[in-house]
Design an enzyme around this catalytic site. Sequence first.
Site, PDB file in Angstrom:
ATOM      1  N   GLY A  52      93.882 104.002  76.469  1.00 38.17           N
ATOM      2  CA  GLY A  52      92.667 104.705  76.896  1.00 38.17           C
ATOM      3  C   GLY A  52      91.745 103.773  77.664  1.00 38.17           C
TER       4      GLY A  52
ATOM      5  N   GLY B 292      88.752 104.701  80.332  1.00 35.77           N
ATOM      6  CA  GLY B 292      87.528 105.395  79.940  1.00 35.77           C
ATOM      7  C   GLY B 292      86.277 104.545  80.069  1.00 35.77           C
ATOM      8  N   GLN B 293      85.163 105.115  79.610  1.00 36.14           N
ATOM      9  CA  GLN B 293      83.856 104.459  79.748  1.00 36.14           C
ATOM     10  C   GLN B 293      83.846 103.102  79.036  1.00 36.14           C
ATOM     11  OE1 GLN B 293      80.590 106.185  77.597  1.00 36.14           O
ATOM     12  NE2 GLN B 293      79.070 105.173  78.860  1.00 36.14           N
TER      13      GLN B 293
ATOM     14  N   TYR C   1      85.008 116.299  66.328  1.00 38.27           N
ATOM     15  CA  TYR C   1      85.040 114.873  66.673  1.00 38.27           C
ATOM     16  C   TYR C   1      84.612 114.028  65.471  1.00 38.27           C
ATOM     17  CZ  TYR C   1      83.464 110.588  69.098  1.00 38.27           C
ATOM     18  OH  TYR C   1      83.253 109.289  69.496  1.00 38.27           O
TER      19      TYR C   1
ATOM     20  N   LYS D   6      86.651 111.356  63.139  1.00 41.86           N
ATOM     21  CA  LYS D   6      86.253 109.947  62.958  1.00 41.86           C
ATOM     22  C   LYS D   6      86.149 109.612  61.470  1.00 41.86           C
ATOM     23  CE  LYS D   6      85.933 108.543  67.239  1.00 41.86           C
ATOM     24  NZ  LYS D   6      86.976 107.645  67.778  1.00 41.86           N
TER      25      LYS D   6
END
Length: 315
Positions: A10, A13-14, A143, A147
């Site tokens: 990933g 991503g940001q 989400y 988590k």
Amino acid sequence: MKQQKILVIGAGGQLGSELTQGLWNIHGKQNVIATDIKEAQGVLATGNFEILDVLKTDHFNDFIRKNNITQIYHLAAVLSATGEKNPKLAWHLNMDGLIQVLEAAVEHKIEKVYWPSSIAAFGPTTPKIKTPQDTVMDPTTIYGISKQAGERWCEWYYKNRGVDVRSLRYPGLIGYKTKPGGGTTDYAVDIFFKALTDKKFECFLKPDTYLPMMYMDDAVKATLDLMEAPAEKIKIRSSYNVSSMSFCPSEIAAEIKKHIPEFEITYNPDFRQSIADSWPKSINDSPARIDWGWEPQFDLDDMTRDILKNLPALL
Ligand SMILES: NC(=O)c1ccc[n+]([C@@H]2O[C@H](COP(=O)([O-])OP(=O)(O)OC[C@H]3O[C@@H](n4cnc5c(N)ncnc54)[C@H](O)[C@@H]3O)[C@@H](O)[C@H]2O)c1
């Protein structure tokens, strides 16, 4: 010391695009393989980049074997706002992706694994001010649920399979080098782009919505400090609270106005308001400070100056 071979999942991503550069600085570009399901952009396109889908079990395991991977940074996830629109996709990627990585860590004897949690793992009955490390956790988004469950999976693999997995509960992350990926704190990134291009910004949260936030440089520092710390210093194997600043939309707008006096903000709250209202306003991160010496470097003033100085060159 054995040469480390690091896999970042990933990486486009940001967070990944900036964390990968932090890893290059420590381990050398040739020893850090950045991967994503989408093609590399920007600085990643200049580096050691490959397409890799964490959910494709056979290819994923072959990749680890062929590249003699010793550490994994697993950053692929569906974030809070996007997850509410695609709950099954969020659960699939966030849970099955993590379990895939933890299983691979056992199978391939991976030395260290990093996986981020989030303040989204807290919920509406969590104490909102200076939220402690150990407290009520009743997340209301898919989400956040993923988590919270992920934290338990990490702790389980540490205790029962001996995986050296480490984690941070990031607050909202603010960077300007990559656009954010569909979270509830994205406004605090978009506001800088709009302040520079349009001199005005419509915010999807109310003016007094306080949330914990962190500048990307501090997020990268926290991650690398945690991962470079000796294993015996890591006492929490679910996920550490980390904190640097808390502000609301009207405060960040006032800070920007100091540099761009004509800037105006308006408010039009949407479904993300109720997500933000369920999260802490500020975080107590004493265990991270005591156990492995966490200390942030940027406050709202420093961050605003830094972004407004560097972002114009990228627009
Ligand atoms: N950005 C934040 O404010 C924030 C806050 C708290 C926690 N986090 C956590 O940090 C991590 C990174 O967040 P981000 O903001 O960089 O997210 P992002 O959405 O910007 O990036 C996620 C990346 O994962 C990739 N990806 C999606 N599916 C994949 C798959 N099957 N295999 C491989 N890659 C895949 C995407 O293409 C994307 O580039 C996530 O775990 C997120 O939950 C982020």
